[in-house]
Design a protein around this motif. Structure first.
Motif, PDB file in Angstrom:
ATOM      1  N   THR A 198       0.860  -1.177   0.000  1.00 19.68           N
ATOM      2  CA  THR A 198       0.000   0.000   0.000  1.00 19.68           C
ATOM      3  C   THR A 198       0.897   1.228   0.000  1.00 19.68           C
ATOM      4  N   LEU A 199       0.729   2.079  -1.004  1.00 19.67           N
ATOM      5  CA  LEU A 199       1.551   3.288  -1.131  1.00 19.67           C
ATOM      6  C   LEU A 199       0.710   4.507  -0.783  1.00 19.67           C
ATOM      7  N   ILE A 200       1.234   5.358   0.093  1.00 19.91           N
ATOM      8  CA  ILE A 200       0.509   6.541   0.559  1.00 19.91           C
ATOM      9  C   ILE A 200       1.322   7.779   0.213  1.00 19.91           C
ATOM     10  N   GLN A 201       0.727   8.658  -0.586  1.00 16.65           N
ATOM     11  CA  GLN A 201       1.422   9.838  -1.103  1.00 16.65           C
ATOM     12  C   GLN A 201       0.657  11.106  -0.732  1.00 16.65           C
ATOM     13  N   ARG A 202       1.393  12.155  -0.334  1.00 18.08           N
ATOM     14  CA  ARG A 202       0.758  13.409   0.052  1.00 18.08           C
ATOM     15  C   ARG A 202       0.240  14.197  -1.140  1.00 18.08           C
ATOM     16  N   PHE A 230      -2.831   5.462  -2.591  1.00 20.58           N
ATOM     17  CA  PHE A 230      -3.609   6.590  -2.086  1.00 20.58           C
ATOM     18  C   PHE A 230      -2.823   7.875  -2.355  1.00 20.58           C
ATOM     19  N   THR A 231      -3.454   8.841  -3.004  1.00 18.12           N
ATOM     20  CA  THR A 231      -2.818  10.135  -3.243  1.00 18.12           C
ATOM     21  C   THR A 231      -3.642  11.237  -2.580  1.00 18.12           C
ATOM     22  N   GLN A 232      -3.039  12.418  -2.470  1.00 21.28           N
ATOM     23  CA  GLN A 232      -3.662  13.561  -1.787  1.00 21.28           C
ATOM     24  C   GLN A 232      -4.103  13.171  -0.374  1.00 21.28           C
ATOM     25  N   PHE A 249      -4.586   8.132   8.116  1.00 24.14           N
ATOM     26  CA  PHE A 249      -4.375   9.309   7.277  1.00 24.14           C
ATOM     27  C   PHE A 249      -5.710   9.808   6.729  1.00 24.14           C
ATOM     28  N   GLU A 250      -5.742  11.079   6.400  1.00 22.07           N
ATOM     29  CA  GLU A 250      -6.919  11.676   5.778  1.00 22.07           C
ATOM     30  C   GLU A 250      -6.898  11.399   4.285  1.00 22.07           C
ATOM     31  N   TYR A 251      -8.039  10.961   3.762  1.00 22.77           N
ATOM     32  CA  TYR A 251      -8.153  10.686   2.332  1.00 22.77           C
ATOM     33  C   TYR A 251      -9.591  10.937   1.901  1.00 22.77           C
ATOM     34  N   GLU A 252      -9.776  11.870   0.994  1.00 22.10           N
ATOM     35  CA  GLU A 252     -11.097  12.231   0.471  1.00 22.10           C
ATOM     36  C   GLU A 252     -12.077  12.541   1.598  1.00 22.10           C
ATOM     37  N   GLY A 253     -11.605  13.292   2.576  1.00 21.70           N
ATOM     38  CA  GLY A 253     -12.463  13.761   3.648  1.00 21.70           C
ATOM     39  C   GLY A 253     -12.725  12.764   4.764  1.00 21.70           C
ATOM     40  N   GLN A 254     -12.108  11.595   4.684  1.00 20.48           N
ATOM     41  CA  GLN A 254     -12.317  10.575   5.711  1.00 20.48           C
ATOM     42  C   GLN A 254     -10.983  10.111   6.286  1.00 20.48           C
ATOM     43  N   THR A 255     -11.037   9.506   7.465  1.00 22.64           N
ATOM     44  CA  THR A 255      -9.847   8.926   8.082  1.00 22.64           C
ATOM     45  C   THR A 255      -9.754   7.459   7.694  1.00 22.64           C
ATOM     46  N   VAL A 256      -8.613   7.090   7.128  1.00 18.93           N
ATOM     47  CA  VAL A 256      -8.388   5.715   6.675  1.00 18.93           C
ATOM     48  C   VAL A 256      -7.292   5.098   7.528  1.00 18.93           C
ATOM     49  N   ARG A 257      -7.477   3.830   7.911  1.00 15.81           N
ATOM     50  CA  ARG A 257      -6.478   3.075   8.667  1.00 15.81           C
ATOM     51  C   ARG A 257      -5.987   1.910   7.815  1.00 15.81           C
ATOM     52  N   VAL A 258      -4.669   1.767   7.736  1.00 15.90           N
ATOM     53  CA  VAL A 258      -4.062   0.683   6.967  1.00 15.90           C
ATOM     54  C   VAL A 258      -2.996   0.024   7.834  1.00 15.90           C
ATOM     55  N   ALA A 259      -2.953  -1.305   7.809  1.00 15.78           N
ATOM     56  CA  ALA A 259      -1.972  -2.038   8.608  1.00 15.78           C
ATOM     57  C   ALA A 259      -1.180  -2.994   7.727  1.00 15.78           C
TER      58      ALA A 259
END
Length: 470
Positions: A198-202, A230-232, A249-259
């Motif tokens: 899972t890649l998370i980008q600002r 996930f971007t932005q 992290f915040e993504y599209e107005g929601q809080t997402v949890r990834v493990a």
């Protein structure tokens, strides 16, 4: 207390430092190069370019074999041995490092194994207890991993590129923080070896320094290969749950949890200047960085910088050029040379590779530089169709009046090799008319450059004909 006297002292034995020492030593200056790292070789050899590309090529072979059915080849029970991949990498890197150590030990300069810091503008203190004085200095200490922005992430723990190239066991799942070249290369490497990534980008897209159309191609391939992107996003918190590590992290107005089993931290590097006591030499710092001019000179006339520690471009061939420019200007103060970043080149070794030289469209627009552009897709090109390499395109930017090539981008098969045609063209300040007229063998990947070149050449010629008629 011994005090050694030199014409030039170079701090750092990586690519930039060695280039400066080699140039000064060959010219007959009393030269010392000081390396305080545990191992000799620099980032590129030990933990950067060479080990990562060895890994990426191994993963590409695995990927090709797994997907060989498209060529009519059936391979069953495709597997790999991580221990063997790691052992091959270690063997290759040791050979490169041994050769660099031989160069350092046998060069026309003195190689000193010690840490060094300034006590005044002309003196270094060494961790051996000795002191060293020199008329000129080159700082080439490289870079280190940037600190984490989250206290909780430090508490949870993570690996960086430094640790990733030496893992004894690969995780089954991985969170990659960051979408720069290092992060995306490791993301695809691990994914192709079966790791759930899972890649998370600002930013709005991965590889934010590249044009969005080129980055989009790589991102599309990542998603197709099973990488979750996930971007932005806005990173909020890190946590542990049993044997897993996670981030929120915040993504599209929601809080997402990834493990996942492990977190890869790839949010950049910073200049390695801590502990040099540069302020005692009078070198001005700004947030840990020191500035150099186009002659690689700091605000202190006899102190130069080269390579990653200048904070400009973390690219090996640029570091070598900067080291050579610094050395030349020490040797020839009345005939100084300047760094020319007009042909700045970068390559991201994902598949497809993303390579570019010169201006991007984003840069041209930001700097208000007039340009025209044309592109051609690999999905409409003979050799790439034969290779089943249909992702991506090549793109050229040209001066609308003269047709001189201002930049080129290749996102596609062997992009890092293909971009050199445009590097050669830009080096001689060639025009799109000249590139279009240059013979290209068929069927080759390289001939794809002729299509945007022909399109732009036609635009330039029509424009000039129109101006002549007025």
């Amino acid at each position: 207390m011994a005090v050694q006297e030199f014409d030039v002292a170079i701090i750092g034995g990586g690519s930039a430092g060695y280039a400066a020492a080699r140039t000064c030593g060959a010219a007959g200056l009393r030269t010392a190069i000081i390396e305080g790292g545990e191992k000799v070789g620099g980032l590129c050899i030990l933990r950067g370019c060479m080990p990562t590309k060895a890994f990426l090529y191994a993963a590409e072979v695995v990927h090709l074999v797994k997907n060989s059915v498209v060529f009519g080849v059936r391979a069953s029970e495709v597997s790999f041995e991580w221990h063997d991949i790691l052992a091959r990498k270690n063997r290759l890197i040791q050979e490169f490092a041994d050769y660099r150590q031989q160069q350092l030990e046998n060069g026309k300069f003195q190689f000193i194994r010690a840490r060094a810091w300034f006590t005044d503008p002309y003196t270094l203190r060494l961790s051996t207890g000795d002191h060293l004085r020199a008329k000129n200095f080159v700082i080439a200490t490289g870079s280190v991993i940037a600190p984490s922005p989250l206290k909780s992430l430090n508490e949870v723990g993570f690996i960086t590129s430094d640790e990733a190239v030496a893992l004894q066991k690969i995780p089954r799942s991985l969170i990659v923080l960051g979408g720069g070249s290092v992060s995306v290369e490791f993301a695809q490497f691990f994914a192709r070896l079966g790791v759930r990534v899972t890649l998370i980008q600002r930013s709005a897209h991965i590889l934010k320094d590249e044009d969005a159309d080129a980055a989009h191609v790589v991102e599309t391939v990542f998603r197709r290969e099973g990488i979750t992107v996930f971007t932005q996003t806005n990173l909020l918190h890190a946590w542990t749950e049993g044997n897993l590590k996670g981030v929120s992290f915040e993504y599209e107005g929601q809080t997402v949890r990834v493990a996942a089993e492990e977190i890869f931290y790839g949010l950049g590097r910073i200049p390695n200047t801590e502990g040099l006591d540069l302020e005692k030499a009078g070198v001005q710092l700004s947030y840990g960085r020191f500035l150099v001019n186009s002659e690689m000179q700091t605000n202190v006339r006899h102190i130069y910088g080269a390579g990653d520690c200048t904070g400009m471009y973390e690219i090996v061939h640029i570091a070598v050029q900067e080291g050579e420019i610094a050395a030349h200007n020490i040797l020839h103060p009345d005939n100084r040379r300047h760094m020319d970043y007009r042909m700045l080149t970068s390559v991201v070794f994902t598949e497809p590779q993303l390579a570019r030289v010169g201006l991007t469209e984003k840069e041209a627009q930001n700097e208000k530089i007039p340009y025209i552009t044309a592109s051609h897709p690999f999905a409409d090109h003979g050799k790439s169709l034969l290779m089943e390499a249909k992702d991506g395109f090549v793109k050229l930017l040209a001066n609308p009046q003269t047709g001189e090539i201002l930049g080129g981008c290749c996102v596609g098969p062997h992009g890092g090799e293909l971009i050199h045609e445009i590097i050669a063209a830009m080096h001689s300040r060639s025009t799109v008319m000249q590139l279009a007229a240059m013979p290209h063998y068929h069927p080759t990947l390289a001939e794809i450059w002729t299509y945007p070149a022909e399109e732009l050449a036609e635009q330039v010629l029509k424009r000039n004909e129109s101006l002549h008629r007025r």
